[in-house]
Design an enzyme around this catalytic site. Structure first.
Site, mmCIF file in Angstrom:
data_model
loop_
_atom_site.group_PDB
_atom_site.id
_atom_site.type_symbol
_atom_site.label_atom_id
_atom_site.label_comp_id
_atom_site.label_asym_id
_atom_site.label_seq_id
_atom_site.Cartn_x
_atom_site.Cartn_y
_atom_site.Cartn_z
ATOM 1 N N LYS A 282 0.858 -1.189 0.000
ATOM 2 C CA LYS A 282 0.000 0.000 0.000
ATOM 3 C C LYS A 282 0.904 1.253 0.000
ATOM 4 C CE LYS A 282 -4.258 1.597 2.188
ATOM 5 N NZ LYS A 282 -5.378 1.192 3.050
ATOM 6 N N GLU A 368 -19.330 -4.133 10.939
ATOM 7 C CA GLU A 368 -20.216 -3.293 11.755
ATOM 8 C C GLU A 368 -21.316 -4.114 12.433
ATOM 9 O OE1 GLU A 368 -19.237 -2.568 8.687
ATOM 10 O OE2 GLU A 368 -18.149 -0.674 8.870
ATOM 11 N N ARG A 396 -25.214 -0.528 8.030
ATOM 12 C CA ARG A 396 -24.989 -1.977 7.895
ATOM 13 C C ARG A 396 -25.592 -2.726 9.083
ATOM 14 N NH1 ARG A 396 -20.680 -3.848 4.587
ATOM 15 N NH2 ARG A 396 -21.426 -3.374 2.495
HETATM 16 C C1 LIG Z 1 -19.011 -1.033 5.352
HETATM 17 C C2 LIG Z 1 -17.773 -0.152 5.339
HETATM 18 N N1 LIG Z 1 -17.114 0.057 6.495
HETATM 19 C C3 LIG Z 1 -16.023 0.857 6.512
HETATM 20 C C4 LIG Z 1 -15.563 1.446 5.362
HETATM 21 C C5 LIG Z 1 -14.384 2.383 5.406
HETATM 22 N N2 LIG Z 1 -13.250 1.864 4.659
HETATM 23 C C6 LIG Z 1 -12.985 2.257 3.430
HETATM 24 S S1 LIG Z 1 -11.625 1.526 2.789
HETATM 25 C C7 LIG Z 1 -11.364 0.684 4.247
HETATM 26 C C8 LIG Z 1 -10.199 -0.231 4.387
HETATM 27 C C9 LIG Z 1 -10.211 -1.218 3.269
HETATM 28 O O1 LIG Z 1 -9.076 -2.046 3.405
HETATM 29 P P1 LIG Z 1 -8.742 -3.008 2.182
HETATM 30 O O2 LIG Z 1 -9.984 -3.670 1.732
HETATM 31 O O3 LIG Z 1 -7.642 -3.866 2.621
HETATM 32 O O4 LIG Z 1 -8.294 -2.023 1.008
HETATM 33 P P2 LIG Z 1 -6.905 -1.211 0.869
HETATM 34 O O5 LIG Z 1 -7.243 0.209 1.234
HETATM 35 O O6 LIG Z 1 -5.914 -1.852 1.762
HETATM 36 O O7 LIG Z 1 -6.552 -1.340 -0.583
HETATM 37 C C10 LIG Z 1 -12.341 0.975 5.162
HETATM 38 C C11 LIG Z 1 -12.407 0.412 6.534
HETATM 39 C C12 LIG Z 1 -16.286 1.203 4.175
HETATM 40 N N3 LIG Z 1 -15.946 1.780 2.986
HETATM 41 N N4 LIG Z 1 -17.373 0.392 4.186
#
Ligand SMILES: Cc1ncc(C[n+]2csc(CCOP(=O)(O)OP(=O)(O)O)c2C)c(N)n1
Ligand SMILES: CC(=O)[C@@H](O)[C@H](O)COP(=O)(O)O
Ligand SMILES: [Mg+2]
Length: 625
Positions: A282, A368, A396
């Site tokens: 990342k 959630e 959610r």
């Molecule tokens: C239901 C929900 N909860 C929280 C989020 C906030 N959120 C956006 S990206 C993320 C982290 C995602 O991590 P990953 O899937 O590993 O993607 P990366 O950013 O590492 O590429 C979170 C918690 C969201 N978009 N949707």
């Protein structure tokens, strides 16, 4: 911005590139992303990590026929570049500009609009089933991060995919990060696989070695097969997915385009769901983001030289800061207070709680639903849980709040952050439904603070309650106005801010500040109106509604949420059948696009000037009637 990037003008152009142009193209894309996002802000680290992954997908696809579903979708900037939307980055996430998430309204190469996590496999499986039943044969990919894989929906989808035997390729983008460091059993499981090299080869070696054993009759063969499976389970940890009925390929280098193309092409030819586990970094390619991928997950405009924020002014305390300080203060006094986050400790202000009271802080991952019912369990066990989740993501857990917390009247405190318009993230992230969905729940108390002081007071009040309590507060700076109004918080009681006649403004949360501006504008027009800080969206202070009837003929309700099911609708219903005229200032029954909060408030009539105009013309109509 780069001669190779100039050649990319429309979907599938990447397939015209020479093999030896791909790596320099990846470099140019990274430079483009850093340059553009340094001006507009946006999701940088996630996008820098998937440049090669996205290029490999596009080399395997014929868009828009083949489908790529991006989980969350915050990492789809390279996909947008490769589908002819480079120019859109000039106004990324700005009012009228390109969205930061996939949007079918932008391009038919965006297979599905995403924004909330863990939905991509379900969507891809649905697309695959539709393809099969319509006897089509295009490829379907879901790209899901290791963080998103901590969301329950992903397992529901994989469980179903294993049974449906439709080909879809699940590209697991494993960078060991959610917004913060990823957490949970699956994360450590993936970590084990990552560190032990490529199991696909080992799996073949083990299976070949075992298949060479002489045929020893059926009975012995089945025993051997049992031993084979046992050995595979020991040697090949990707077996968790295989045991679920998915074919597992990986882990492979998520920055090696050729390796990924080979894997994606073979995976898309199989007759079942395949998970291709790719390992990425990342923030790759921009040192400050590599060193601090959490900070550069969602970043405001920055100086490329050192990654420092372009905004060098003193930042005012946010409502999140006030929440963070208050829960720390309370947790110091009470050992029964625990805090729960769903993969967003920093965004919700729980980082300090996590470091000061690690045994009383729980990051459950992007889960959630589990976060809420886990908190219900802790409340039932005698603790005082505080669940801090953004308004939009708390959607959610609607049933978990209703069914697992409210029926049992469990004393869970919900810190509903990012309530109201959030701006740049657009439709999937505006926190505009929480007043409606929380008001619909019996036994729930819903509060909204007018300013910084009141948020602290409401938090302390909520921690004293023995029933479900929610406090909704907006993204950004906490208002410091009306500091002299410090009436004690009493259940269901509103706060009179100023007395007037004829018109009473009933404001919820941060709309109190707006109401004070409207009052000033109306005073200039010769109107002296009352302003009431409602404080409680549920239960509504009916005594105040009754008292207003005595000296006012008109009421204006103000809330930063949808009208349907909201505070204003409830007040209108209360005055139904009385001579009281009610004007509701709220958001319409629609999703609100991206843009700055100021621009969106103006467009949807939640700014002081628009509200003042609306009241004045409302009065004119009255006079003419
Ligand atoms: C239901 C929900 N909860 C929280 C989020 C906030 N959120 C956006 S990206 C993320 C982290 C995602 O991590 P990953 O899937 O590993 O993607 P990366 O950013 O590492 O590429 C979170 C918690 C969201 N978009 N949707
Ligand atoms: C992509 C995503 O869902 C999160 O990164 C979200 O954009 C965070 O919002 P804040 O910037 O308000 O913390
Ligand atoms: Mg990740």
């Amino acid at each position: 911005m780069g001669e190779l990037l100039d050649k990319i003008e429309k979907p599938n152009d990447i397939k015209e590139m020479e093999k030896d142009e791909l790596r320099p193209l990846a470099k140019e894309i990274r430079q483009f992303l850093v340059h553009k996002i340094s001006h507009t802000g946006g999701h940088l680290a996630s996008n820098l990590g998937v440049v090669e992954l996205t290029m490999a997908l596009h080399l395997c696809c014929n868009l828009p026929e083949d489908k790529i579903v991006w989980d969350v979708g915050h990492q789809s900037y390279t996909h947008k570049i490769l589908t002819g939307r480079k120019d859109g980055f000039e106004h990324l996430r700005q009012f009228g500009g390109m969205s930061g998430f996939p949007k079918q309204s932008e391009s038919d190469c965006d297979a599905f609009d995403t924004g909330h996590s863990s939905t991509s496999i379900s969507v891809a499986l649905g697309l695959a089933k539709a393809r099969d039943l319509k006897k089509q044969d295009h490829k379907i990919f879901a790209v899901i991060g290791d963080g998103a894989l901590s969301g329950g929906m992903a397992y529901e989808a994989m469980n179903n995919a294993a049974r449906l035997k439709s080909n879809l390729v699940i590209v697991l983008n494993d960078n060991q990060m959610s917004i913060s460091k990823n957490v949970g059993g699956m994360s450590s499981y993936l970590g084990k696989i990552r560190t032990n090299g490529n199991y696909t080869e080992l799996k073949e070696e083990v299976e070949n070695a075992l298949s060479k054993l002489p045929h020893l009759g059926d009975k012995l063969t089945s025993r051997i097969r049992g031993i084979k499976d046992l050995i595979k389970r020991i040697f090949i940890p990707g077996m968790l997915f295989e045991d679920m009925g998915l074919t597992y390929i990986g882990p492979i280098d998520g920055h090696n385009i050729h390796q990924m193309v080979t894997a994606f092409q073979s995976a898309s030819k199989m007759k079942e769901a395949v998970i291709v586990h790719v390992c990425t970094h990342k923030g790759k390619g921009y040192r400050p983001a590599e060193k601090n991928p959490s900070y550069f997950h969602g970043v405001s405009p920055f100086n490329i030289k050192d990654g420092s924020s372009r905004h060098n002014g003193e930042t005012a305390k946010t409502y999140t800061d006030i929440f963070s300080d208050t829960i720390l203060e309370a947790a110091k006094e009470r050992e029964d207070i625990v805090a729960v986050s769903a993969a967003m400790p920093s965004g919700t202000g729980l980082t300090a709680m996590a470091s000061k009271y690690p045994k009383r802080f729980f990051d459950v991952g992007i889960a959630e639903e589990h976060a809420v019912t886990f908190a219900a369990g802790m409340a039932a066990g005698g603790l005082k849980p505080v669940v801090a989740i953004y308004s939009t993501f708390l959607q959610r857990a609607y049933d978990q709040i209703l069914h697992d917390v409210c029926i049992g009247k469990l004393p869970v405190v919900f810190a509903v952050d990012r309530a109201g318009l959030v701006g740049s993230d657009g439709e999937t992230h505006q926190g505009i439904f929480d007043i409606a969905y929380l008001r619909s729940m019996p036994n729930m108390t819903v509060m909204a603070p007018k300013n910084a002081w009141e948020l602290r007071q409401m938090m302390l009040f909520a921690l004293e309650q023995n029933t479900p309590t929610a406090i909704r507060y907006s993204r950004g700076a906490a208002w410091e106005g009306l500091q002299d109004h410090q009436q004690e918080i009493t259940m269901g009681k509103a706060e009179w801010i100023c007395e007037g006649q004829e018109i009473a403004l009933l404001a919820v949360g941060n709309m109190v500040e707006t109401a004070m501006w409207v009052r000033e504008h109306l005073k200039a027009e010769g109107q002296k109106v009352s302003v009431v800080n409602m404080r409680f969206v549920k239960p509504i202070d009916e005594e105040v509604l009754q008292k207003i009837k005595e000296r006012h003929s008109k009421v204006v309700t103000l809330e930063e949420g949808v009208f349907n099911g909201g505070f204003g609708e409830a007040v209108s219903a209360w005055y139904e059948g009385t001579p009281m005229r009610v004007l509701n200032i709220a958001l319409p029954d629609q999703f609100i696009e991206h843009g700055s909060v100021t621009e969106l408030k103006k467009k949807y009539g939640l700014d002081p000037e628009s509200i003042t105009q609306k009241i004045l013309s409302w009065e004119d109509e009255d006079r003419k009637a």
